[in-house]
Design an enzyme around this catalytic site. Structure first.
Site, short mmCIF file in Angstrom:
data_model
loop_
_atom_site.label_atom_id
_atom_site.label_comp_id
_atom_site.label_asym_id
_atom_site.label_seq_id
_atom_site.Cartn_x
_atom_site.Cartn_y
_atom_site.Cartn_z
N LYS A 139 3.95 5.29 2.42
CA LYS A 139 3.30 4.38 3.38
C LYS A 139 2.06 5.03 4.00
CE LYS A 139 2.49 0.82 5.97
NZ LYS A 139 1.75 1.07 7.12
N HIS A 194 -0.59 4.82 1.49
CA HIS A 194 -1.02 3.42 1.48
C HIS A 194 -2.08 3.22 2.56
CE1 HIS A 194 -0.97 -0.56 3.37
NE2 HIS A 194 -0.74 -1.07 2.16
N ASN A 195 -1.78 3.73 3.74
CA ASN A 195 -2.73 3.55 4.84
C ASN A 195 -4.01 4.35 4.64
OD1 ASN A 195 -0.66 2.03 5.92
ND2 ASN A 195 -0.98 2.79 8.00
N SER A 238 4.58 -2.53 5.25
CA SER A 238 3.18 -2.92 5.37
C SER A 238 3.01 -4.42 5.29
CB SER A 238 2.34 -2.26 4.28
OG SER A 238 1.00 -2.75 4.38
C1 6PG Z 1 -0.02 -2.02 7.38
C2 6PG Z 1 -1.02 -1.45 8.33
C3 6PG Z 1 -0.32 -1.11 9.60
C4 6PG Z 1 -1.25 -0.95 10.77
C5 6PG Z 1 -1.88 0.38 10.80
C6 6PG Z 1 -3.27 0.38 11.36
O1 6PG Z 1 0.12 -1.46 6.31
O2 6PG Z 1 0.58 -3.04 7.72
O3 6PG Z 1 -1.60 -0.30 7.81
O4 6PG Z 1 0.51 -0.03 9.35
O5 6PG Z 1 -2.16 -1.96 10.88
O6 6PG Z 1 -1.05 1.14 11.62
O7 6PG Z 1 -3.58 1.67 11.49
P1 6PG Z 1 -4.79 2.19 12.33
O8 6PG Z 1 -4.57 1.72 13.76
O9 6PG Z 1 -4.72 3.64 12.19
O10 6PG Z 1 -5.99 1.53 11.73
#
Ligand code: 6PG
Length: 470
Positions: A184, A187-188, A130
């Protein structure tokens, strides 16, 4: 000549930056991308790092360029492309080589890949990364899942490239097989809830308090010196300050209000539902993104119903102070839910997830990095077995200090027709969680009435049926 110590496949934004980060940390890296022109462009852009970069036109050259046992990071689009890449690599690699999937994989795919590779002699790691583009280049947060022994082999390079929080690397081994990708994903999910709640507060400021973008930017900037201090609050302030060159308007005002989503938020919700652990703030955030995408229907509905009449507004500063506390209270619920989901998954999949470590490696590098995560790490250090963050002394005090504000904001938003589904669900969650005697007794009665499903009596007298219908 095999001089590279590690390889990176996939030179999109994340892969390219990760490769540069690796080279920057003194490692020699081999790189490969299916489209050769991209590999060439990458090599040309490596500048003073090019000495430590071997750009390869074919997968054969790539594998040959890395010293065995070879760690190879795959950073391609999650899903099918990862399987294709593994299939292409497999015949070229040798026993003990390590394939590391660093994309946003669904942890169930990661689990499957672990079993597919079993007996092949190859080692697999599912690694959550991330921090976006900037993080990949200068230090992401790294969540590793796989055999602990495999982690030990790649630990030096991964800790070297990771973000550091007061000198401590934000990279850790979290458990076997899918643990890293699961963490992860959550986290998202939390990231979705965090972003949604910030957007809800922005909505109240914009449409109820009638604040313009620069004034809101000032509020978010001020908040970033308090308990909400975080990367997401910082970038919100920054975004609100930027003007569009073509129109001169604040750039947020010309951006279409339909949010994209690639799946991790949705997976968080699906998994939490499967385990019966509510993650209402994350659910609300995912649903809000889906509703945001229904622009035509929303326009039609607004034409039909109009917008609710605004009630008299409170004093601006007082409302803004409430919004700050409401956001903090909402954030507590979202994180409590995310950590509770991880605890349940840890149990279900036998991962033994280290909650304190997770909070620690999220303190820098990742998108949800914040002061708040330091407080979560401390709370888990004091009470590693606590079933819910809200029950720790530090967070229960924080809730006591903020829940009245959340209540006022939710009530006010409801009366003025301001949609705040994530903040509202956070309050609903908390009010349900804190009440020892709920209302499911009635649901049990109904279930028994129409389906003879039985119910437990409060006097502990076992399973019963009611005397329904005489
Ligand atoms: C991170 C972000 C990264 C990305 C996501 C966005 O932790 O660096 O979360 O993984 O920006 O994939 O996800 P969406 O397109 O679903 O908002």
């Amino acid at each position: 000549m095999a001089e590279a110590e590690i390889g990176v496949i996939g030179l999109g934004v994340m892969g390219a930056n990760l490769a540069l980060n690796i080279a920057d940390n003194g490692y020699h890296v081999a790189v490969y991308n299916r489209t050769v022109s991209r590999t060439e462009a990458f090599a040309a852009s490596a500048g003073e790092l090019s000495d430590r970069v071997t750009a390869c036109a074919t997968l054969e050259q790539f594998v040959a360029a890395i010293r065995p046992p070879r760690p190879v990071i795959i950073m391609v689009k999650a899903g099918e492309p990862v399987d294709q890449q593994i299939a292409a690599l497999k015949p070229l690699m040798q026993a003990n080589d390590i394939i590391i999937d660093a994309g946003n994989a669904n942890f169930r795919d990661t689990m499957r890949r672990f079993s597919d590779l079993e007996g092949s002699g190859l080692t697999f790691i599912g690694m959550g990364v991330s921090g976006g583009e900037e993080g990949a280049r200068h230090g992401p947060s790294i969540m590793v899942g796989g055999a602990e022994e495999a982690w030990r082999r790649v630990e030096p390079v991964l800790t070297a490239i990771s973000a550091k929080y007061q000198g401590e690397p934000c990279a850790a081994w979290l458990g076997e097989n899918g643990a890293g990708h699961f963490v992860k994903t959550i986290h998202n999910g939390i990231e979705y809830a965090d972003m949604q709640m910030i957007a809800e507060v922005y909505g109240v400021m914009r449409d109820h308090l009638m604040m313009d973008a620069p004034s809101m930017a000032a509020v978010f900037s001020a908040w970033s010196t308090g308990p909400l201090d975080s990367y997401l609050i910082d970038i919100t302030a920054e975004v609100l300050r930027v003007h569009d060159a073509a129109t001169g308007l604040p750039i947020v005002d010309i951006i279409v209000d339909a949010a994209g989503q690639k799946g991790t938020g949705r997976w968080s919700v699906i998994e939490s539902q499967m385990m019966g652990v509510p993650a209402t703030a994350i659910e609300a955030a995912v649903a809000a993104r889906s509703l945001s995408a229904m622009r035509d229907q929303r326009s039609r509905a607004e034409k039909r119903f109009g917008l609710p009449r605004q009630q008299e507004r409170r004093d601006g500063q007082e409302a803004v102070n409430d919004l700050e506390n409401a956001l903090l209270a909402g954030k507590i619920a979202a994180y409590a839910q995310g950590f509770a989901v991880m605890a349940a998954a840890s149990e279900e999949f036998g991962w033994n997830l280290p909650m304190q470590t997770i909070a620690r490696i999220w303190r820098a590098g990742c998108i949800i990095r914040s002061r708040f995560l330091g407080e979560i790490a401390t709370a888990f250090a004091k009470d590693p077995e606590v079933p819910n963050l809200t029950l720790t002394p530090a967070f229960s005090t924080m809730i006591e200090q903020t829940d009245a504000s959340l209540r006022r904001i939710v009530a006010e938003a409801a009366l003025n027709g301001m949609p705040i589904p994530a903040l509202g669900s956070a309050l609903g969650y908390f009010d349900t969680y804190r009440r020892a005697r709920g209302t499911a007794n009635l649901i049990q009665a109904q279930r028994d009435f129409f389906g003879a499903h039985g119910f437990e009596r409060i006097d502990g007298n076992g399973a019963h049926h009611g005397p329904w219908g005489g």
